[in-house]
Structures are given as structure tokens and as C-alpha cells.
Motif scaffolding. Structure first.
Motif, PDB file in Angstrom:
ATOM      1  N   ALA A  37     -32.563  22.391  -9.430  1.00  0.00           N
ATOM      2  CA  ALA A  37     -31.248  23.131  -9.164  1.00  0.00           C
ATOM      3  C   ALA A  37     -31.175  23.947  -8.054  1.00  0.00           C
ATOM      4  O   ALA A  37     -29.968  23.916  -7.400  1.00  0.00           O
ATOM      5  N   ILE A  38     -32.413  24.513  -7.392  1.00  0.00           N
ATOM      6  CA  ILE A  38     -32.467  24.888  -6.070  1.00  0.00           C
ATOM      7  C   ILE A  38     -32.121  24.025  -5.317  1.00  0.00           C
ATOM      8  O   ILE A  38     -31.300  24.208  -4.110  1.00  0.00           O
ATOM      9  N   VAL A  39     -32.633  22.604  -5.306  1.00  0.00           N
ATOM     10  CA  VAL A  39     -32.226  21.712  -4.039  1.00  0.00           C
ATOM     11  C   VAL A  39     -30.862  21.503  -4.169  1.00  0.00           C
ATOM     12  O   VAL A  39     -30.279  21.493  -3.114  1.00  0.00           O
ATOM     13  N   ARG A  40     -30.181  21.303  -5.323  1.00  0.00           N
ATOM     14  CA  ARG A  40     -28.837  21.253  -5.538  1.00  0.00           C
ATOM     15  C   ARG A  40     -27.988  22.413  -4.839  1.00  0.00           C
ATOM     16  O   ARG A  40     -27.076  22.193  -3.971  1.00  0.00           O
ATOM     17  N   ALA A  41     -28.315  23.632  -5.219  1.00  0.00           N
ATOM     18  CA  ALA A  41     -27.637  24.801  -5.038  1.00  0.00           C
ATOM     19  C   ALA A  41     -27.568  25.177  -3.548  1.00  0.00           C
ATOM     20  O   ALA A  41     -26.573  25.895  -2.952  1.00  0.00           O
ATOM     21  N   THR A  42     -28.700  24.723  -2.961  1.00  0.00           N
ATOM     22  CA  THR A  42     -28.855  24.872  -1.357  1.00  0.00           C
ATOM     23  C   THR A  42     -28.570  23.923  -0.650  1.00  0.00           C
ATOM     24  O   THR A  42     -28.552  23.920   0.613  1.00  0.00           O
ATOM     25  N   GLY A  43     -27.952  22.829  -1.232  1.00  0.00           N
ATOM     26  CA  GLY A  43     -27.690  21.483  -0.268  1.00  0.00           C
ATOM     27  C   GLY A  43     -28.812  20.815   0.288  1.00  0.00           C
ATOM     28  O   GLY A  43     -28.453  20.334   1.268  1.00  0.00           O
ATOM     29  N   SER A  44     -29.891  20.894  -0.174  1.00  0.00           N
ATOM     30  CA  SER A  44     -31.085  20.371   0.271  1.00  0.00           C
ATOM     31  C   SER A  44     -31.311  18.846  -0.278  1.00  0.00           C
ATOM     32  O   SER A  44     -32.572  18.399   0.171  1.00  0.00           O
ATOM     33  N   GLY A  45     -30.655  18.287  -0.784  1.00  0.00           N
ATOM     34  CA  GLY A  45     -30.741  17.015  -1.209  1.00  0.00           C
ATOM     35  C   GLY A  45     -31.040  15.912  -0.414  1.00  0.00           C
ATOM     36  O   GLY A  45     -31.548  14.868  -0.663  1.00  0.00           O
ATOM     37  N   GLY A  47     -32.679  16.489   2.401  1.00  0.00           N
ATOM     38  CA  GLY A  47     -33.544  17.224   3.348  1.00  0.00           C
ATOM     39  C   GLY A  47     -34.554  16.171   3.660  1.00  0.00           C
ATOM     40  O   GLY A  47     -35.330  16.233   4.758  1.00  0.00           O
ATOM     41  N   CYS A  48     -34.779  14.914   2.972  1.00  0.00           N
ATOM     42  CA  CYS A  48     -35.806  13.905   3.387  1.00  0.00           C
ATOM     43  C   CYS A  48     -34.825  12.657   3.838  1.00  0.00           C
ATOM     44  O   CYS A  48     -35.360  11.735   3.956  1.00  0.00           O
ATOM     45  N   GLY A  49     -33.518  12.772   4.265  1.00  0.00           N
ATOM     46  CA  GLY A  49     -32.808  11.623   4.765  1.00  0.00           C
ATOM     47  C   GLY A  49     -32.641  10.893   3.499  1.00  0.00           C
ATOM     48  O   GLY A  49     -32.326  11.416   2.247  1.00  0.00           O
ATOM     49  N   ASN A  50     -32.315   9.832   3.725  1.00  0.00           N
ATOM     50  CA  ASN A  50     -32.050   8.541   2.604  1.00  0.00           C
ATOM     51  C   ASN A  50     -33.296   7.864   2.292  1.00  0.00           C
ATOM     52  O   ASN A  50     -33.153   6.697   1.785  1.00  0.00           O
ATOM     53  N   HIS A  51     -34.300   8.578   2.522  1.00  0.00           N
ATOM     54  CA  HIS A  51     -35.638   7.842   2.400  1.00  0.00           C
ATOM     55  C   HIS A  51     -36.295   8.274   0.983  1.00  0.00           C
ATOM     56  O   HIS A  51     -36.240   9.499   0.717  1.00  0.00           O
ATOM     57  N   TRP A  52     -36.782   6.888   0.453  1.00  0.00           N
ATOM     58  CA  TRP A  52     -37.497   7.329  -0.936  1.00  0.00           C
ATOM     59  C   TRP A  52     -38.488   6.276  -1.123  1.00  0.00           C
ATOM     60  O   TRP A  52     -38.131   5.203  -0.939  1.00  0.00           O
ATOM     61  N   PRO A  53     -39.689   6.625  -1.361  1.00  0.00           N
ATOM     62  CA  PRO A  53     -40.431   7.869  -1.851  1.00  0.00           C
ATOM     63  C   PRO A  53     -40.837   8.784  -0.317  1.00  0.00           C
ATOM     64  O   PRO A  53     -41.171   9.832  -0.594  1.00  0.00           O
ATOM     65  N   LEU A  54     -40.750   7.866   0.625  1.00  0.00           N
ATOM     66  CA  LEU A  54     -41.142   8.738   1.933  1.00  0.00           C
ATOM     67  C   LEU A  54     -40.031   9.730   2.241  1.00  0.00           C
ATOM     68  O   LEU A  54     -38.943   9.731   1.825  1.00  0.00           O
ATOM     69  N   PRO A  64     -40.808  20.040   9.541  1.00  0.00           N
ATOM     70  CA  PRO A  64     -39.679  20.021   8.656  1.00  0.00           C
ATOM     71  C   PRO A  64     -38.795  21.281   8.867  1.00  0.00           C
ATOM     72  O   PRO A  64     -39.106  22.329   9.145  1.00  0.00           O
ATOM     73  N   ARG A  65     -37.401  20.991   8.447  1.00  0.00           N
ATOM     74  CA  ARG A  65     -36.511  21.839   8.358  1.00  0.00           C
ATOM     75  C   ARG A  65     -36.601  22.745   7.104  1.00  0.00           C
ATOM     76  O   ARG A  65     -37.519  21.965   6.266  1.00  0.00           O
ATOM     77  N   ILE A  66     -35.694  23.512   6.767  1.00  0.00           N
ATOM     78  CA  ILE A  66     -35.947  24.585   5.377  1.00  0.00           C
ATOM     79  C   ILE A  66     -35.511  23.583   4.403  1.00  0.00           C
ATOM     80  O   ILE A  66     -36.053  23.451   3.336  1.00  0.00           O
ATOM     81  N   ASP A  67     -34.294  22.662   4.484  1.00  0.00           N
ATOM     82  CA  ASP A  67     -33.928  21.758   3.465  1.00  0.00           C
ATOM     83  C   ASP A  67     -34.930  20.686   3.144  1.00  0.00           C
ATOM     84  O   ASP A  67     -35.012  20.188   2.071  1.00  0.00           O
ATOM     85  N   THR A  68     -35.671  20.149   4.149  1.00  0.00           N
ATOM     86  CA  THR A  68     -36.633  19.446   4.106  1.00  0.00           C
ATOM     87  C   THR A  68     -37.841  19.899   3.114  1.00  0.00           C
ATOM     88  O   THR A  68     -38.131  19.372   2.340  1.00  0.00           O
ATOM     89  N   ILE A  69     -38.145  21.199   3.483  1.00  0.00           N
ATOM     90  CA  ILE A  69     -39.321  21.737   2.635  1.00  0.00           C
ATOM     91  C   ILE A  69     -38.826  22.011   1.200  1.00  0.00           C
ATOM     92  O   ILE A  69     -39.614  21.552   0.321  1.00  0.00           O
ATOM     93  N   ILE A  70     -37.657  22.202   0.880  1.00  0.00           N
ATOM     94  CA  ILE A  70     -37.102  22.379  -0.397  1.00  0.00           C
ATOM     95  C   ILE A  70     -37.176  21.039  -0.944  1.00  0.00           C
ATOM     96  O   ILE A  70     -37.744  21.226  -2.369  1.00  0.00           O
ATOM     97  N   GLU A  71     -36.563  19.812  -0.564  1.00  0.00           N
ATOM     98  CA  GLU A  71     -36.613  18.789  -1.186  1.00  0.00           C
ATOM     99  C   GLU A  71     -37.794  18.100  -1.199  1.00  0.00           C
ATOM    100  O   GLU A  71     -38.330  17.425  -2.412  1.00  0.00           O
TER     101      GLU A  71
END
Length: 311
Positions: A37-45, A47-54, A64-71
């Protein structure tokens, strides 16, 4: 020597150990949901770009930026949930007999957990994060949120059956009534999360402006869906009334009633404060605890005890 240690390991597990692991796994997954929920509310989804699982093409992100740390923290917590779930799965199968219903519950939780990972990956890969307002995001997120609640439900039933090692029958009438009520409650949870997303993507300057947004002819679907939340809440309340009536006076029934009152109060506060992030997280915590307690109370009505299981 290694094979001997492997052979002896299951015998060292006691019912108490497995119960503690089950409670830990349930609590950990609630924390994962809250961090999501914090990821969504802070707009950090994103934060890792469109990479997954990397994360941004790296196993561990550098500078990392703040949004990257959160995600990235959310992904690490989800990885921890996988390890805990697999450990619990092995522990239950190593220490329980074939008819123990906790086995079915933890298998369901394991399947739902991998569904959760796939759905989370799709949200990232399809770009359904941060400011995305598409219908596709609403649909996929609804499925994702439903899976999350079912996952917490499966963990709850795992703990329930471990804490009550008896043989059960099934009250089919109560099963159907509980299923209808729990589905209504699940819709409340999903619609509430979508409403929170609407608050994040379309912030209102006042309560009046928020109501105008909901009913304007040109409002996006996400805002129009906010009206589903109070309607489903009414249907779920009817079910809870029936359930509490059957269990009236029990400590758990009083706890469920208290959580329900707390949720209603949080809902009004969330509305009046225009849904700040901390209130959204607190409201979600109350919703998760309420869902777990309600499911436990429903299980008591649906699975009457017949006799104790023998090891």
C-alpha cells in the motif's frame, strides 16, 4: 552424517514450532500487504523500472532513489514470504497426518502466493503502476487484490486448523452463508483499495469536490467504482450481523465487532482527511485484521468439531 541430520530434522519439529511458524508467516504477509500500500500511495511502483525480478536491470540496485528503495524493499519482503511459506509447507507435511486440513490450506496458500508474484510482475511489466489510469490496470489490480485477500485467508485457515487439531464435519448451510458473506467482504476490501487508488491518482481539494468527482458524467471508471464500496459494505454488514448473532458473547465475536466499529470510524476519518498515506495504511491494517478475524469466526461456524485427531 548429513543424511542422519536430515532424517532427524522432522522429528525435532513440534506442533508448537509449526504453529509459531504459521503465525509468523501470516503476520509477515500482512506486513507485505501494508508495504504494498505504501508502494502504491507513494507512486513507487515504477521504482525498479519495468524490470522483474531484477531492479533496473540489477540484482541489488546501486545508488537507488527513494522510490527504488520502497519498491525494492517490497520485493525483498515478498521473497521472504516465499521462503516462510515453503518452510511452513514442508513443516506441516513433515509433522501432520494425511487427513489434517491444514495441509490443504497451506497448499492453497502456496499456489495463491505464486499467483501473487505473477500478478505483481504483470503490473510492473505492463506499466500498470504510478500514474497509469487505464481500464487494464483497474481490472488486473482487482484480480491482484482479490488474490491477496484469498492468500491471507488461506494462511488464516492454515493457522486455524493447526490451532484446532481435531476432526471436522462441514455444515453445508453455514458454508454457503459464510461463502456469500465472505465474498461480499472481499468485494469491500477490493473496492476499498480501488477507492484508495482513485484518491491517489485523482486527489480532491475538499470532500465536496470528491463527491462531485464520483458522479460527474466524464469521471473515469476508477472514480465511478468508488460507489461500489459502500454498497458492498452494506451487504457484508448483513452477513456479519448474522454471524455475530450466532456467536454472540464469545470473545472472538466481540473482537470482530470491535474491529468492524474501528473500520467504520477509520473509513469516515479517511474520507474527512482526504485519504493521506498514513491513514490509508492504518485503514488497510484494520481491514486485514478484520478479514482474518472474520474468517476465523466463519470457520468456527462452518467446521463443527467431531473428534480429536490422533497422531
Amino acid at each position: 552424517m548429513a543424511s542422519t541430520a536430515l532424517h532427524l530434522a522432522p522429528s525435532r519439529l513440534t506442533a508448537t514450532h509449526v504453529k509459531r511458524l504459521a503465525w509468523l508467516t501470516l503476520a509477515w504477509n500482512i506486513l507485505v500487504v501494508l508495504w504494498g500500500a505504501i508502494v502504491r500511495a507513494t507512486g513507487s511502483g515504477a521504482g525498479c523500472g519495468n524490470h522483474w525480478p531484477l531492479c533496473n536491470g540489477e540484482v541489488i540496485p546501486h545508488t537507488p532513489r527513494i522510490d527504488t528503495i520502497i519498491e525494492f524493499t517490497h520485493r525483498m519482503m515478498s521473497g521472504g514470504a516465499v521462503f516462510l511459506t515453503l518452510a511452513l509447507l514442508l513443516a506441516i507435511f513433515a509433522t501432520s497426518e494425511r487427513l489434517q486440513p491444514a495441509r490443504k490450506a497451506i497448499v492453497a496458500a502456496t499456489v495463491l502466493l505464486f499467483n501473487e508474484a505473477i500478478l505483481g510482475a504483470l503490473l510492473v511489466k505492463l506499466g500498470y503502476v504510478t500514474g497509469n489510469r487505464s481500464v487494464g490496470r483497474v481490472v488486473l489490480l482487482s484480480i491482484h487484490l482479490s488474490n491477496t485477500l484469498l492468500l491471507l485467508g488461506a494462511y488464516t485457515l492454515t493457522v486455524y486448523f493447526l490451532e484446532r487439531p481435531w476432526r471436522f464435519t462441514i455444515s453445508r448451510r453455514n458454508l454457503w452463508l459464510s461463502a456469500i458473506g465472505l465474498v461480499s467482504t472481499l468485494i469491500v476490501g477490493v473496492s476499498g483499495s480501488l477507492a484508495a487508488l482513485g484518491d491517489t491518482l485523482f486527489p480532491a481539494s475538499s470532500l465536496r469536490a470528491a463527491f462531485v468527482q464520483d458522479f460527474a458524467s466524464n469521471s473515469p471508471m476508477l472514480l465511478r467504482l468508488r460507489s461500489v464500496h459502500p454498497l458492498s459494505a452494506f451487504l457484508a454488514t448483513v452477513f456479519v450481523t448474522w454471524l455475530l448473532k450466532r456467536s454472540w458473547g464469545s470473545p472472538l465475536a466481540n473482537f470482530v465487532l470491535g474491529l468492524l466499529a474501528f473500520q467504520i470510524a477509520l473509513g469516515f476519518a479517511d474520507l474527512l482527511l482526504l485519504a493521506p498515506t498514513w491513514m490509508q495504511v492504518l485503514h488497510l491494517l484494520g481491514a486485514d485484521l478484520y478479514w482474518v478475524a472474520l474468517l476465523w469466526l466463519s470457520a468456527q461456524q462452518t467446521f463443527p468439531i467431531t473428534k480429536e485427531l490422533h497422531a
